[in-house]
Scaffold this motif. Structure first.
Motif, PDB file in Angstrom:
ATOM      1  N   VAL A  94       0.838  -1.197   0.000  1.00 22.90           N
ATOM      2  CA  VAL A  94       0.000   0.000   0.000  1.00 22.90           C
ATOM      3  C   VAL A  94       0.878   1.254   0.000  1.00 22.90           C
ATOM      4  O   VAL A  94       0.604   2.234  -0.707  1.00 22.90           O
ATOM      5  N   GLY A  95       1.976   1.209   0.769  1.00 22.56           N
ATOM      6  CA  GLY A  95       2.889   2.338   0.800  1.00 22.56           C
ATOM      7  C   GLY A  95       3.520   2.615  -0.546  1.00 22.56           C
ATOM      8  O   GLY A  95       3.832   3.764  -0.883  1.00 22.56           O
ATOM      9  N   SER A  96       3.690   1.565  -1.351  1.00 27.39           N
ATOM     10  CA  SER A  96       4.308   1.744  -2.665  1.00 27.39           C
ATOM     11  C   SER A  96       3.388   2.459  -3.646  1.00 27.39           C
ATOM     12  O   SER A  96       3.800   2.817  -4.750  1.00 27.39           O
ATOM     13  N   LEU A  97       2.130   2.675  -3.237  1.00 26.98           N
ATOM     14  CA  LEU A  97       1.212   3.460  -4.062  1.00 26.98           C
ATOM     15  C   LEU A  97       1.469   4.958  -3.899  1.00 26.98           C
ATOM     16  O   LEU A  97       0.796   5.774  -4.542  1.00 26.98           O
ATOM     17  N   GLY A  98       2.444   5.306  -3.056  1.00 23.61           N
ATOM     18  CA  GLY A  98       2.764   6.710  -2.802  1.00 23.61           C
ATOM     19  C   GLY A  98       2.921   7.565  -4.054  1.00 23.61           C
ATOM     20  O   GLY A  98       2.388   8.677  -4.112  1.00 23.61           O
ATOM     21  N   PRO A  99       3.657   7.094  -5.087  1.00 18.75           N
ATOM     22  CA  PRO A  99       3.787   7.927  -6.297  1.00 18.75           C
ATOM     23  C   PRO A  99       2.450   8.297  -6.926  1.00 18.75           C
ATOM     24  O   PRO A  99       2.293   9.407  -7.456  1.00 18.75           O
ATOM     25  N   LEU A 100       1.482   7.386  -6.860  1.00 10.34           N
ATOM     26  CA  LEU A 100       0.165   7.692  -7.425  1.00 10.34           C
ATOM     27  C   LEU A 100      -0.569   8.710  -6.557  1.00 10.34           C
ATOM     28  O   LEU A 100      -1.226   9.622  -7.077  1.00 10.34           O
ATOM     29  N   PHE A 101      -0.439   8.573  -5.224  1.00 14.17           N
ATOM     30  CA  PHE A 101      -1.061   9.550  -4.329  1.00 14.17           C
ATOM     31  C   PHE A 101      -0.417  10.925  -4.506  1.00 14.17           C
ATOM     32  O   PHE A 101      -1.104  11.953  -4.506  1.00 14.17           O
ATOM     33  N   VAL A 102       0.910  10.944  -4.623  1.00  9.63           N
ATOM     34  CA  VAL A 102       1.611  12.214  -4.812  1.00  9.63           C
ATOM     35  C   VAL A 102       1.173  12.873  -6.116  1.00  9.63           C
ATOM     36  O   VAL A 102       0.977  14.095  -6.174  1.00  9.63           O
ATOM     37  N   ALA A 103       1.008  12.068  -7.161  1.00 15.81           N
ATOM     38  CA  ALA A 103       0.550  12.625  -8.434  1.00 15.81           C
ATOM     39  C   ALA A 103      -0.812  13.298  -8.268  1.00 15.81           C
ATOM     40  O   ALA A 103      -1.068  14.370  -8.833  1.00 15.81           O
ATOM     41  N   GLY A 104      -1.693  12.681  -7.479  1.00 12.67           N
ATOM     42  CA  GLY A 104      -3.004  13.267  -7.230  1.00 12.67           C
ATOM     43  C   GLY A 104      -2.921  14.553  -6.434  1.00 12.67           C
ATOM     44  O   GLY A 104      -3.561  15.560  -6.778  1.00 12.67           O
ATOM     45  N   ALA A 107      -1.537  17.396  -8.492  1.00  9.75           N
ATOM     46  CA  ALA A 107      -2.532  17.975  -9.394  1.00  9.75           C
ATOM     47  C   ALA A 107      -3.407  18.990  -8.655  1.00  9.75           C
ATOM     48  O   ALA A 107      -3.757  20.043  -9.196  1.00  9.75           O
ATOM     49  N   LEU A 108      -3.731  18.698  -7.387  1.00 12.77           N
ATOM     50  CA  LEU A 108      -4.589  19.586  -6.616  1.00 12.77           C
ATOM     51  C   LEU A 108      -3.855  20.811  -6.080  1.00 12.77           C
ATOM     52  O   LEU A 108      -4.380  21.926  -6.115  1.00 12.77           O
ATOM     53  N   LEU A 109      -2.628  20.611  -5.587  1.00  7.42           N
ATOM     54  CA  LEU A 109      -1.923  21.668  -4.864  1.00  7.42           C
ATOM     55  C   LEU A 109      -0.839  22.363  -5.678  1.00  7.42           C
ATOM     56  O   LEU A 109      -0.459  23.490  -5.353  1.00  7.42           O
ATOM     57  N   LEU A 110      -0.312  21.692  -6.693  1.00  4.94           N
ATOM     58  CA  LEU A 110       0.752  22.277  -7.499  1.00  4.94           C
ATOM     59  C   LEU A 110       0.328  22.511  -8.944  1.00  4.94           C
ATOM     60  O   LEU A 110       1.131  22.955  -9.763  1.00  4.94           O
ATOM     61  N   SER A 111      -0.911  22.182  -9.256  1.00  7.00           N
ATOM     62  CA  SER A 111      -1.440  22.319 -10.620  1.00  7.00           C
ATOM     63  C   SER A 111      -0.623  21.538 -11.637  1.00  7.00           C
ATOM     64  O   SER A 111      -0.453  21.962 -12.774  1.00  7.00           O
ATOM     65  N   GLU A 112      -0.092  20.396 -11.212  1.00  5.62           N
ATOM     66  CA  GLU A 112       0.679  19.543 -12.112  1.00  5.62           C
ATOM     67  C   GLU A 112      -0.191  18.346 -12.507  1.00  5.62           C
ATOM     68  O   GLU A 112      -0.464  17.471 -11.693  1.00  5.62           O
ATOM     69  N   ARG A 113      -0.624  18.312 -13.755  1.00  8.73           N
ATOM     70  CA  ARG A 113      -1.454  17.207 -14.208  1.00  8.73           C
ATOM     71  C   ARG A 113      -0.603  15.962 -14.407  1.00  8.73           C
ATOM     72  O   ARG A 113       0.436  16.009 -15.078  1.00  8.73           O
ATOM     73  N   PRO A 114      -1.001  14.830 -13.828  1.00  4.51           N
ATOM     74  CA  PRO A 114      -0.195  13.612 -13.992  1.00  4.51           C
ATOM     75  C   PRO A 114      -0.206  13.121 -15.431  1.00  4.51           C
ATOM     76  O   PRO A 114      -1.227  13.175 -16.112  1.00  4.51           O
ATOM     77  N   THR A 115       0.935  12.648 -15.881  1.00 12.57           N
ATOM     78  CA  THR A 115       1.030  12.100 -17.232  1.00 12.57           C
ATOM     79  C   THR A 115       0.720  10.608 -17.206  1.00 12.57           C
ATOM     80  O   THR A 115       0.780   9.956 -16.153  1.00 12.57           O
ATOM     81  N   SER A 286       1.256  22.018 -16.715  1.00 12.19           N
ATOM     82  CA  SER A 286       0.925  22.799 -15.530  1.00 12.19           C
ATOM     83  C   SER A 286       0.308  24.131 -15.914  1.00 12.19           C
ATOM     84  O   SER A 286       0.663  24.732 -16.921  1.00 12.19           O
ATOM     85  N   THR A 287      -0.601  24.590 -15.086  1.00 11.46           N
ATOM     86  CA  THR A 287      -1.231  25.882 -15.331  1.00 11.46           C
ATOM     87  C   THR A 287      -0.457  27.008 -14.679  1.00 11.46           C
ATOM     88  O   THR A 287      -0.725  28.169 -14.885  1.00 11.46           O
ATOM     89  N   ARG A 288       0.507  26.675 -13.850  1.00 11.60           N
ATOM     90  CA  ARG A 288       1.342  27.688 -13.229  1.00 11.60           C
ATOM     91  C   ARG A 288       2.660  27.064 -12.840  1.00 11.60           C
ATOM     92  O   ARG A 288       2.815  25.858 -12.799  1.00 11.60           O
ATOM     93  N   THR A 289       3.626  27.896 -12.549  1.00 10.37           N
ATOM     94  CA  THR A 289       4.937  27.395 -12.132  1.00 10.37           C
ATOM     95  C   THR A 289       4.913  27.123 -10.650  1.00 10.37           C
ATOM     96  O   THR A 289       4.653  28.030  -9.856  1.00 10.37           O
ATOM     97  N   PRO A 290       5.150  25.883 -10.200  1.00  9.65           N
ATOM     98  CA  PRO A 290       5.104  25.582  -8.776  1.00  9.65           C
ATOM     99  C   PRO A 290       6.198  26.315  -8.022  1.00  9.65           C
ATOM    100  O   PRO A 290       7.278  26.544  -8.556  1.00  9.65           O
TER     101      PRO A 290
END
Length: 312
Positions: A94-104, A107-115, A286-290
């Motif tokens: 479950v912890g190894s799902l971290g990259p997917l959670f971070v991508a989410g 997207a919400l906090l840094l406006s970085e859409r996951p590829t 991204s819609t803005r520069t983080p």
């Protein structure tokens, strides 16, 4: 320092966390995970505060408390709870799902859409780790699964918020690391006392183990981890996380005489390939520069005496 060197130094953090299992089982008192987490975080945090002689000011009092809770104070107890209630290795998967959670969260906090590449690489990393650590024996319950998901979400949110907030002007990664470890330790102290009671008697072997965990495994490792977050993308950093269970498996094979099956070797190859692929820079949509951030994982934690392979 060039990007490759930064990645290599940041990778030393999850590699170090991979030694936690062996040190815990071979040197420390049994069945005291919360006390062990407390001994990792609080002394290390106080030592870094004494070295840097910097305390938070203004909004950074609550920001550092939030980061300390997400990365340490909440993450550790939830991971410990999942370790006790789930079969060996499940919490690490479950912890190894971290990259997917971070991508989410990115997207919400840094406006970085996951590829698509990021999502597929994250799935490959989780698959590889599952082949290395997952066991078919045992049973798991809803509380254990919820705790494992919560621990991964906590660290993932901590990574992204650290990237978003950065650090105050004139404050380096070492000071920010000390703030987070101190807050996390203070949050865990009453919980450890309430759940596990008074601290156990310690012999020389246990003292040496706790010193290693506090200095190399926590103070130095988290400084490298949070420093990396300030330079690399949040996704790049979190894709280094699978190095922790992979390191634990290698140490178990070399130092503890634990066998590695062909399927585990294949899983190690898949997870390592995903880790390397996660470091490839792709121009984000991204819609803005983080904002440039600083230090802020995991993760690592202290696993119970089982065949769980988790870090931070």
């Amino acid at each position: 320092m060039n990007r490759t060197a930064t990645i290599a130094l940041t990778a030393l953090a999850p590699v170090s966390w991979g030694s936690t299992y062996a040190v815990t089982t071979e040197f420390l008192p049994p069945d005291r995970p919360l006390f062990t987490g407390l001994m990792r975080a609080l002394p290390a945090g106080l030592a870094l505060l004494a070295i840097t002689r910097l305390l938070p000011t203004g909004a950074w009092w609550w920001k550092s408390a939030v980061l300390g809770a997400l990365n340490i104070g909440v993450f550790f107890p939830l991971l410990f709870l999942s370790a006790y209630r789930l079969p060996g290795g499940m919490a690490a998967v479950v912890g190894s799902l971290g990259p997917l959670f971070v991508a989410g969260f990115a997207a919400l906090l840094l406006s970085e859409r996951p590829t698509t590449r990021t999502l597929l690489t994250g799935i490959a990393a989780a698959l590889g780790v599952s082949l290395v650590v997952l066991r078919a024996t045992g049973s798991f319950d809803t509380i254990g699964v919820a705790a494992a998901v919560g621990s991964s979400l906590s660290m993932s949110a901590g990574v992204v918020l650290t990237k978003r907030w950065g650090r105050p002007a004139g404050v380096g990664p070492l000071a920010l690391t000390g703030w987070q470890l101190a807050w996390g330790g203070l949050l865990m102290a009453p919980l450890a006392l309430a759940v596990e009671g008074a601290p156990p008697a310690l012999d020389g072997r246990a003292v040496a183990g706790y010193l290693y965990l506090a200095v190399a495994n926590t103070a130095i490792a988290y400084w490298l981890w949070f420093r990396g977050i300030g330079t690399l993308s949040a996704t790049q950093v979190t894709f280094l996380g699978p190095l922790s269970p992979l390191t634990a498996a290698v140490i178990g094979w070399i130092a503890l005489g634990e066998a590695l099956t062909p399927l585990q070797v294949v899983g190690m190859g898949v997870a390592f390939a995903a880790t390397v692929a996660g470091q490839v820079t792709v121009r984000p949509r991204s819609t803005r520069t983080p904002s440039v951030a600083a230090p802020g994982a995991e993760v690592p934690a202290v696993p119970k005496r089982s065949d769980l392979r988790v870090a931070p």
